[in-house]
Design a protein around this motif. Structure first.
Motif, PDB file in Angstrom:
ATOM      1  N   ALA A   5      -5.222  -0.925  -4.225  1.00 54.76           N
ATOM      2  CA  ALA A   5      -6.522  -0.436  -4.668  1.00 54.76           C
ATOM      3  C   ALA A   5      -7.224   0.292  -3.540  1.00 54.76           C
ATOM      4  CB  ALA A   5      -7.382  -1.587  -5.153  1.00 54.76           C
ATOM      5  N   CYS A   6      -7.969   1.319  -3.890  1.00 56.62           N
ATOM      6  CA  CYS A   6      -8.743   2.058  -2.902  1.00 56.62           C
ATOM      7  C   CYS A   6      -9.932   2.710  -3.594  1.00 56.62           C
ATOM      8  CB  CYS A   6      -7.886   3.089  -2.203  1.00 56.62           C
ATOM      9  SG  CYS A   6      -7.243   4.365  -3.283  1.00 56.62           S
ATOM     10  N   GLY A   7     -10.819   3.272  -2.781  1.00 55.63           N
ATOM     11  CA  GLY A   7     -11.960   3.991  -3.325  1.00 55.63           C
ATOM     12  C   GLY A   7     -13.290   3.308  -3.130  1.00 55.63           C
ATOM     13  N   LEU A  17     -18.999   5.789  -7.805  1.00 61.44           N
ATOM     14  CA  LEU A  17     -17.738   5.648  -7.074  1.00 61.44           C
ATOM     15  C   LEU A  17     -16.610   5.627  -8.088  1.00 61.44           C
ATOM     16  CD1 LEU A  17     -18.351   2.862  -4.374  1.00 61.44           C
ATOM     17  CD2 LEU A  17     -17.894   5.282  -3.927  1.00 61.44           C
ATOM     18  N   ARG A  18     -15.437   6.055  -7.655  1.00 61.10           N
ATOM     19  CA  ARG A  18     -14.255   5.906  -8.490  1.00 61.10           C
ATOM     20  C   ARG A  18     -13.202   5.131  -7.717  1.00 61.10           C
ATOM     21  NH1 ARG A  18      -9.996  10.052 -11.424  1.00 61.10           N
ATOM     22  NH2 ARG A  18      -9.218  10.328  -9.290  1.00 61.10           N
ATOM     23  N   LEU A  19     -12.813   4.010  -8.278  1.00 59.06           N
ATOM     24  CA  LEU A  19     -11.755   3.202  -7.704  1.00 59.06           C
ATOM     25  C   LEU A  19     -10.424   3.613  -8.322  1.00 59.06           C
ATOM     26  CD1 LEU A  19     -13.392  -0.345  -7.783  1.00 59.06           C
ATOM     27  CD2 LEU A  19     -13.653   1.487  -6.084  1.00 59.06           C
ATOM     28  N   SER A  20      -9.386   3.534  -7.505  1.00 64.48           N
ATOM     29  CA  SER A  20      -8.030   3.801  -7.974  1.00 64.48           C
ATOM     30  C   SER A  20      -7.147   2.617  -7.620  1.00 64.48           C
ATOM     31  CB  SER A  20      -7.459   5.056  -7.318  1.00 64.48           C
ATOM     32  OG  SER A  20      -8.232   6.187  -7.610  1.00 64.48           O
ATOM     33  N   TYR A  94     -10.913  -5.972  -7.582  1.00 60.27           N
ATOM     34  CA  TYR A  94      -9.475  -6.193  -7.625  1.00 60.27           C
ATOM     35  C   TYR A  94      -8.896  -5.588  -8.900  1.00 60.27           C
ATOM     36  CZ  TYR A  94     -10.477  -9.849  -4.177  1.00 60.27           C
ATOM     37  OH  TYR A  94     -10.900 -10.546  -3.075  1.00 60.27           O
ATOM     38  N   CYS A  95      -7.740  -4.958  -8.762  1.00 59.48           N
ATOM     39  CA  CYS A  95      -6.996  -4.564  -9.951  1.00 59.48           C
ATOM     40  C   CYS A  95      -5.882  -5.575 -10.165  1.00 59.48           C
ATOM     41  CB  CYS A  95      -6.433  -3.157  -9.819  1.00 59.48           C
ATOM     42  SG  CYS A  95      -5.326  -2.912  -8.422  1.00 59.48           S
ATOM     43  N   TYR A 112      -0.186 -10.126 -11.425  1.00 61.21           N
ATOM     44  CA  TYR A 112      -0.114  -9.509 -10.105  1.00 61.21           C
ATOM     45  C   TYR A 112      -1.467  -8.915  -9.761  1.00 61.21           C
ATOM     46  CZ  TYR A 112       4.890  -9.884 -10.949  1.00 61.21           C
ATOM     47  OH  TYR A 112       6.141 -10.360 -11.239  1.00 61.21           O
ATOM     48  N   TRP A 113      -1.824  -9.044  -8.487  1.00 62.17           N
ATOM     49  CA  TRP A 113      -3.145  -8.633  -8.023  1.00 62.17           C
ATOM     50  C   TRP A 113      -3.035  -7.723  -6.811  1.00 62.17           C
ATOM     51  CZ3 TRP A 113      -7.743 -10.198 -10.351  1.00 62.17           C
ATOM     52  CH2 TRP A 113      -7.600 -11.142 -11.376  1.00 62.17           C
ATOM     53  N   GLY A 114      -3.927  -6.747  -6.744  1.00 68.10           N
ATOM     54  CA  GLY A 114      -4.046  -5.928  -5.559  1.00 68.10           C
ATOM     55  C   GLY A 114      -4.855  -6.640  -4.493  1.00 68.10           C
ATOM     56  N   GLN A 115      -5.020  -6.002  -3.361  1.00 70.18           N
ATOM     57  CA  GLN A 115      -5.663  -6.651  -2.213  1.00 70.18           C
ATOM     58  C   GLN A 115      -7.184  -6.588  -2.273  1.00 70.18           C
ATOM     59  OE1 GLN A 115      -4.830  -3.596  -2.289  1.00 70.18           O
ATOM     60  NE2 GLN A 115      -6.221  -2.420  -1.013  1.00 70.18           N
ATOM     61  N   GLY A 116      -7.725  -5.780  -3.162  1.00 67.23           N
ATOM     62  CA  GLY A 116      -9.173  -5.675  -3.279  1.00 67.23           C
ATOM     63  C   GLY A 116      -9.745  -4.545  -2.447  1.00 67.23           C
TER      64      GLY A 116
END
Length: 123
Positions: A5-7, A17-20, A94-95, A112-116
């Protein structure tokens, strides 16, 4: 499945903001995807989810009308467009992937989870 994840960042109230979230692997289109957030001292809460095909979306009441979840299966990426941000939206976002079952708002259903990525909204 690995999620990146980023953004996130610092934005003033009312801003956007736009998160990806980019996923590894070749089966991205077979997963429901969700966004959750967690503020200090609070439990992780559901923000938005999108079905495998992108035809169905769900939102928490607190973000409905301000946030939009979308996905691009060709790019293995899910997005969260956040508009009209408020200080109470400040959190780590988190995604997550839901591999099995129907689209869910319960974080326990996600596998499954991203790092945030940290979003800070100043007043």
């Amino acid at each position: 499945v690995q999620l990146q994840a980023c953004g996130g960042g610092l934005v003033q109230a009312g801003g956007s903001l736009r998160l990806s979230c980019a996923a590894s692997g070749r089966t991205f289109s077979s997963y429901n995807m969700g966004w959750f957030r967690q503020s200090p001292g609070k439990e992780r809460e559901f923000v938005a989810a999108i079905s495998r095909s992108g035809d169905s979306t769900y939102y928490a009441d607190s973000v409905k009308g301000r946030f939009t979840i979308s996905r691009d299966n060709a790019k293995n990426t899910v997005y969260l467009q956040m508009n009209s941000l408020k200080p109470e939206d400040t959190a780590v976002y988190y995604c997550a992937t839901e591999v099995y079952g129907s689209i869910s708002q319960a974080f326990g259903e996600y596998d499954y989870w991203g790092q945030g990525t940290l979003v800070t909204v100043s007043s």
